[in-house]
Design a protein around this motif. Structure first.
Motif, PDB file in Angstrom:
ATOM      1  N   ALA A  69      67.321   1.531 -33.032  1.00 27.41           N
ATOM      2  CA  ALA A  69      68.079   0.417 -33.626  1.00 27.41           C
ATOM      3  C   ALA A  69      68.134  -0.784 -32.683  1.00 27.41           C
ATOM      4  CB  ALA A  69      69.494   0.872 -33.963  1.00 27.41           C
ATOM      5  N   LEU A  70      68.050  -1.987 -33.277  1.00 30.41           N
ATOM      6  CA  LEU A  70      68.138  -3.213 -32.468  1.00 30.41           C
ATOM      7  C   LEU A  70      69.586  -3.571 -32.165  1.00 30.41           C
ATOM      8  CD1 LEU A  70      65.593  -5.689 -34.171  1.00 30.41           C
ATOM      9  CD2 LEU A  70      65.189  -4.075 -32.290  1.00 30.41           C
ATOM     10  N   PHE A  71      70.479  -3.216 -33.078  1.00 27.77           N
ATOM     11  CA  PHE A  71      71.871  -3.685 -32.959  1.00 27.77           C
ATOM     12  C   PHE A  71      72.858  -2.512 -33.015  1.00 27.77           C
ATOM     13  CE2 PHE A  71      69.460  -7.238 -34.913  1.00 27.77           C
ATOM     14  CZ  PHE A  71      69.714  -8.241 -33.983  1.00 27.77           C
ATOM     15  N   GLY A  72      72.501  -1.420 -32.404  1.00 28.34           N
ATOM     16  CA  GLY A  72      73.302  -0.208 -32.544  1.00 28.34           C
ATOM     17  C   GLY A  72      74.402  -0.029 -31.510  1.00 28.34           C
ATOM     18  N   TYR A  73      75.173  -1.050 -31.285  1.00 31.93           N
ATOM     19  CA  TYR A  73      76.231  -1.034 -30.264  1.00 31.93           C
ATOM     20  C   TYR A  73      77.305  -2.012 -30.703  1.00 31.93           C
ATOM     21  CZ  TYR A  73      72.812  -4.614 -29.517  1.00 31.93           C
ATOM     22  OH  TYR A  73      71.917  -5.616 -29.773  1.00 31.93           O
ATOM     23  N   VAL A 118      75.554 -11.948 -34.140  1.00 31.25           N
ATOM     24  CA  VAL A 118      76.975 -12.290 -34.076  1.00 31.25           C
ATOM     25  C   VAL A 118      77.756 -11.348 -34.993  1.00 31.25           C
ATOM     26  CG1 VAL A 118      78.661 -14.138 -34.397  1.00 31.25           C
ATOM     27  CG2 VAL A 118      76.316 -14.691 -33.692  1.00 31.25           C
ATOM     28  N   ARG A 119      78.778 -10.698 -34.425  1.00 29.09           N
ATOM     29  CA  ARG A 119      79.546  -9.744 -35.213  1.00 29.09           C
ATOM     30  C   ARG A 119      80.625 -10.473 -36.013  1.00 29.09           C
ATOM     31  NH1 ARG A 119      77.289  -4.816 -33.918  1.00 29.09           N
ATOM     32  NH2 ARG A 119      75.623  -5.315 -32.434  1.00 29.09           N
ATOM     33  N   SER A 120      81.111  -9.816 -37.034  1.00 31.11           N
ATOM     34  CA  SER A 120      82.103 -10.452 -37.905  1.00 31.11           C
ATOM     35  C   SER A 120      83.331 -10.908 -37.113  1.00 31.11           C
ATOM     36  CB  SER A 120      82.524  -9.477 -39.002  1.00 31.11           C
ATOM     37  OG  SER A 120      83.480 -10.096 -39.826  1.00 31.11           O
ATOM     38  N   CYS A 121      83.797 -10.067 -36.181  1.00 30.80           N
ATOM     39  CA  CYS A 121      84.980 -10.468 -35.395  1.00 30.80           C
ATOM     40  C   CYS A 121      84.663 -11.720 -34.596  1.00 30.80           C
ATOM     41  CB  CYS A 121      85.433  -9.331 -34.477  1.00 30.80           C
ATOM     42  SG  CYS A 121      84.241  -8.875 -33.190  1.00 30.80           S
ATOM     43  N   GLU A 122      83.409 -11.843 -34.177  1.00 31.46           N
ATOM     44  CA  GLU A 122      83.027 -12.997 -33.368  1.00 31.46           C
ATOM     45  C   GLU A 122      82.937 -14.278 -34.210  1.00 31.46           C
ATOM     46  OE1 GLU A 122      80.583 -11.497 -29.705  1.00 31.46           O
ATOM     47  OE2 GLU A 122      79.440 -11.104 -31.520  1.00 31.46           O
ATOM     48  N   ILE A 123      82.540 -14.115 -35.457  1.00 30.38           N
ATOM     49  CA  ILE A 123      82.550 -15.279 -36.355  1.00 30.38           C
ATOM     50  C   ILE A 123      83.982 -15.784 -36.509  1.00 30.38           C
ATOM     51  CG2 ILE A 123      82.175 -16.016 -38.749  1.00 30.38           C
ATOM     52  CD1 ILE A 123      79.738 -14.197 -38.822  1.00 30.38           C
ATOM     53  N   HIS A 124      84.911 -14.827 -36.651  1.00 25.12           N
ATOM     54  CA  HIS A 124      86.320 -15.226 -36.736  1.00 25.12           C
ATOM     55  C   HIS A 124      86.768 -15.893 -35.440  1.00 25.12           C
ATOM     56  CE1 HIS A 124      86.370 -12.713 -40.342  1.00 25.12           C
ATOM     57  NE2 HIS A 124      87.455 -13.393 -40.676  1.00 25.12           N
ATOM     58  N   ALA A 125      86.283 -15.393 -34.311  1.00 19.08           N
ATOM     59  CA  ALA A 125      86.659 -15.992 -33.024  1.00 19.08           C
ATOM     60  C   ALA A 125      86.137 -17.428 -32.928  1.00 19.08           C
ATOM     61  CB  ALA A 125      86.128 -15.145 -31.865  1.00 19.08           C
ATOM     62  N   LEU A 126      84.924 -17.658 -33.438  1.00 14.24           N
ATOM     63  CA  LEU A 126      84.386 -19.027 -33.430  1.00 14.24           C
ATOM     64  C   LEU A 126      85.278 -19.942 -34.260  1.00 14.24           C
ATOM     65  CD1 LEU A 126      80.539 -18.405 -33.980  1.00 14.24           C
ATOM     66  CD2 LEU A 126      81.691 -18.930 -31.829  1.00 14.24           C
ATOM     67  N   VAL A 155      75.343  -9.940 -37.682  1.00 15.22           N
ATOM     68  CA  VAL A 155      74.948  -8.548 -37.883  1.00 15.22           C
ATOM     69  C   VAL A 155      76.182  -7.778 -38.324  1.00 15.22           C
ATOM     70  CG1 VAL A 155      74.317  -6.423 -36.683  1.00 15.22           C
ATOM     71  CG2 VAL A 155      72.976  -8.493 -36.312  1.00 15.22           C
ATOM     72  N   ASN A 156      76.085  -7.111 -39.458  1.00 18.85           N
ATOM     73  CA  ASN A 156      77.196  -6.262 -39.895  1.00 18.85           C
ATOM     74  C   ASN A 156      77.145  -4.983 -39.081  1.00 18.85           C
ATOM     75  OD1 ASN A 156      78.087  -8.080 -41.879  1.00 18.85           O
ATOM     76  ND2 ASN A 156      76.442  -7.379 -43.251  1.00 18.85           N
ATOM     77  N   CYS A 157      78.257  -4.673 -38.440  1.00 16.54           N
ATOM     78  CA  CYS A 157      78.245  -3.594 -37.456  1.00 16.54           C
ATOM     79  C   CYS A 157      77.868  -2.255 -38.070  1.00 16.54           C
ATOM     80  CB  CYS A 157      79.597  -3.492 -36.769  1.00 16.54           C
ATOM     81  SG  CYS A 157      79.942  -4.938 -35.767  1.00 16.54           S
TER      82      CYS A 157
END
Ligand SMILES: Cc1cc2nc3c(=O)[nH]c(=O)nc-3n(C[C@H](O)[C@H](O)[C@H](O)COP(=O)(O)OP(=O)(O)OC[C@H]3O[C@@H](n4cnc5c(N)ncnc54)[C@H](O)[C@@H]3O)c2cc1C
Ligand code: SF4
Ligand code: SF4
Ligand code: FES
Lengths: 371, 273
Positions: A69-73, A118-126, A155-157
């Motif tokens: 996986a590219l985004f598995g974290y 960019v994770r969803s929480c990070e979009i909210h942080a922006l 990226v949806n986690c």
């Protein structure tokens, strides 16, 4: 927003190439110093492919995944704010000659930034930092210059971090808006693909430049399942609906002294937090006094200097500084900016050297509220 | 975020370690003289040293003269007071909310100042005295550390000769030559002549002094909604970006520095907030 397309690993590479071709600086997660951090990336091999993380209070460890996986974290110690609100930034220089002074604002970089993963929480942080720097009475020109024209690949986690609580905060794990393209990675024994949602016109144009096809119903189900699985696996949770009032009611609760026994006032929590915005400034001068300048750097409410006024700090005790930090994140931020200051990313829990846990502190106050 | 350039035009000593500086903006065009409201402050930079918040202490009717009264207490303030006329100073402002001048109309106005707290109140006094008939009784209660610390001495003397303003000055430590009152300023409130039901109080000074002054005003019968305070917190930006001036739910640089007492009452009572 409906899922519209599927791309393969090559498609993700084509996306990076397409963004770079269109003049974007592509930034994303990469492996360095035994952590997943954000840096310039050019190919999918720069991503932490096949790696994951294990996080808990005061604990972060990388592990190999069973797959590729590219985004598995989950999120690491960095956040995107380092690009938009730099840790150290010269604001202006002044040239002095024969009594004359000319102040020159520091020019801002002109490259367009693309954030990958960019994770969803990070979009909210922006969005939260946008409120601070763009939506008040004053606009920070440096933040604006860096923020304008961002291309956001969300990226949806696919995996909840051990300290994540975005579900409690209503900030994830699925990105609902604020992105140009959003990817959900599907990886199992038989396939490795990315279901793509389009969030903007720029995203639609970019999708048009890379190889993609329509998703099958099975792929759409698999993408939904990824998000549902993550939702059910949050490492932490916190009752957030009334936390604004809860903390304001308990500014003199004994728990602040209790946490002060553990807190080292190192300020790590504020440095890793994607919404913390506080800064200080330092002025300097060259030896000849012909040039002076002002530099702004990230500051932390955990330092003594932060609240210094004539001869002492307003918040001298550790308990008052921890209280300032936590009530700001979860409570007074609403009064100041109309949103929470916490998105539930868990970084402050993971990167606290003694594992102080904001969710646990809220629960402790709630459960022992004097009545 | 980039300061404008002001020049130091005139400098007067106003007490030990205290100087009043008149500044003039270098880039000023007639139309853009920065109008300020009494109670507002500016951010002043000594190039190469730093930037600090300083209240406007001058007359709002003469906005071209940017008057600031500064006590030398540390790196930047001492550098400011050491500057020679002609020196360049970085200037940003004006910032913050001012005193509620509209609310003072037709009411008794009680001004309670401690130490340098008189500086941000002086513009309010100029405004009140310039249009004296619009207000009821005007009372100024002022406390200084010692007789030589009394700010704006000659001006206070000339105001004292007016019959339409009551001025009481007290000092913490008297000298043998001092004929006036000795004691803390909140103690003057009980003896002052004003109608508490129709009075508005403007208070500025060290936080402890303000706590006691508020208590004395409330004892005298002044409502919380009629008491205004100017708060002080560390400030690095004055535009709600740096976070330093937070006072619980508010930014002192944005919602303040002047607050109506009932709006921050809970915060004022807390330690280390
Ligand atoms: C709204 C407002 C209005 C003010 N008006 C006046 C005025 O009219 N006259 C006057 O003499 N002083 C005024 N002050 C206080 C003045 O800003 C401080 O004395 C000054 O910042 C001290 O800086 P320094 O570098 O000389 O001292 P240092 O002790 O070297 O201070 C180091 C740093 O701490 C911060 N700091 C220290 N004390 C204060 C303080 N009291 N308030 C805010 N930040 C502080 C500053 O950022 C300063 O650079 C005002 C403060 C505020 C908040
Ligand atoms: S307070 Fe902690 S959990 Fe909340 S956004 Fe900041 S780092 Fe993340
Ligand atoms: S809560 Fe933890 S990370 Fe934050 S200052 Fe205290 S010890 Fe450091
Ligand atoms: S002084 Fe920076 S936020 Fe108020």
């Amino acid at each position: 927003m409906a899922a519209e397309a599927v791309v393969t690993l090559e498609g993700v590479q084509a996306l990076l190439d397409g963004l770079r071709r269109n003049g974007y600086r592509t930034l994303g997660p990469t492996l360095r110093d035994q952590a997943i951090v954000y840096d310039d990336i050019a190919t999918i091999d720069d991503l932490p492919r096949g790696w994951t993380d294990e996080q808990d209070g005061g604990r972060y460890r990388l592990l190999r995944r069973m797959d590729d996986a590219l985004f598995g974290y989950a999120v690491g110690p960095h956040s995107w704010k380092k690009y938009l609100h730099p840790p150290l930034l010269r604001l202006w220089r002044a040239e002095h000659d024969d009594g004359g002074v000319r102040v020159v604002a520091e020019p801002d970089p002109t490259d367009k930034l693309a954030f990958i993963g960019v994770r969803s929480c990070e979009i909210h942080a922006l969005a939260i930092q946008d409120r601070v720097f763009l939506e008040g009475a004053y606009v920070d020109p440096h933040y604006r210059a860096r923020r304008e024209g961002n291309f956001i690949v969300a990226v949806n986690c696919g995996q909840a971090g051990g300290t994540c609580f975005c579900v409690s905060m209503g900030t994830g794990p699925k990105a609902q808006s604020g992105f140009d393209l959003a990817l959900t990675e599907i990886v199992d024994t038989s396939r490795h693909a990315f279901v793509v949602e389009v969030g903007s016109e720029a995203g639609r144009r970019m999708l048009g430049e890379i190889p993609h096809r329509s998703p099958t119903p099975d792929e759409l189900d698999a993408a939904d399942a990824v998000v549902t699985r993550t939702e059910g696996a949050m490492g932490r949770k916190m009752q957030a609906d009334d936390v604004h009032e809860l903390l304001l009611r308990n500014l003199e609760h004994g728990r602040w002294d209790d946490v002060a026994q553990r807190c080292l006032t190192c300020g790590n929590c504020t440095m890793v937090c994607p919404t913390c915005f506080c800064t200080t400034v330092e002025d300097s001068s060259d030896l000849a006094g012909r040039e002076t300048s002002r530099t702004r750097r990230w500051d932390s409410c955990f330092t003594m200097d932060f609240s210094y006024i004539h001869g002492g700090s307003v918040r001298a005790s550790t308990s008052s500084r921890y209280r300032q930090w936590m009530t700001h994140k979860l409570s007074t931020w609403f009064d100041q900016f109309g949103t929470s200051g916490c998105v539930g990313c868990g970084r402050c829990i993971t990167w606290c050297p003694v594992g102080i846990d904001i969710t646990e502190e809220v629960t402790a106050i709630r459960d022992s509220e004097p009545r | 975020m980039v300061p404008r350039i002001a020049r130091l035009r005139r400098k007067r000593r106003d007490g030990p370690q205290v100087w009043t500086l008149d500044l003039e903006l270098e880039d000023r065009h007639a139309s853009e003289a920065p109008r300020f409201a009494p109670g507002q402050f500016n951010m002043l930079t000594v190039f190469g040293v730093g930037e600090v918040p300083i209240s406007v202490s001058g007359d709002p009717a003469a906005p071209d003269r940017l008057v600031h009264t500064i006590r030398s207490v540390g790196a930047v303030s001492s550098a400011l007071t050491r500057l020679a006329p002609g020196a360049a100073i970085g200037f940003r402002g004006p910032f913050g909310t001012g005193w509620p001048m509209e609310e003072t109309v037709a009411r008794d106005v009680v001004i309670v100042a401690g130490g340098l707290g008189l500086a941000p109140l002086r513009p309010a006094l100029y405004r009140l005295l310039a249009d004296r008939l619009r207000y009821g009784r005007i009372v100024l209660l002022y406390g200084a550390r010692s007789p030589e610390d009394i700010l704006f001495r000659s001006e206070l003397e000339s105001w004292r000769r007016r019959l339409d303003i009551a001025i009481e000055v007290t000092v913490d430590h008297a000298t043998s030559a001092w004929r006036g009152r000795v004691g803390v300023v909140p103690a003057l409130v009980a003896r002052a002549d004003f109608d508490p039901l129709h009075a508005i109080a403007l208070v500025c000074g060290p936080e402890v002094m303000m706590r006691f002054a508020v208590a004395a005003l409330r004892d005298a019968g002044v409502a919380d909604e009629s008491i205004y305070l100017s708060m002080e917190r560390n400030m690095k930006c004055a535009i709600a970006f740096c976070g330093h001036c937070q006072l619980g739910t508010v930014f002192v640089c944005r919602e303040g520095p002047v607050f109506r007492h009932d709006r921050i009452r809970g915060l004022l009572a807390l330690k280390e907030i």
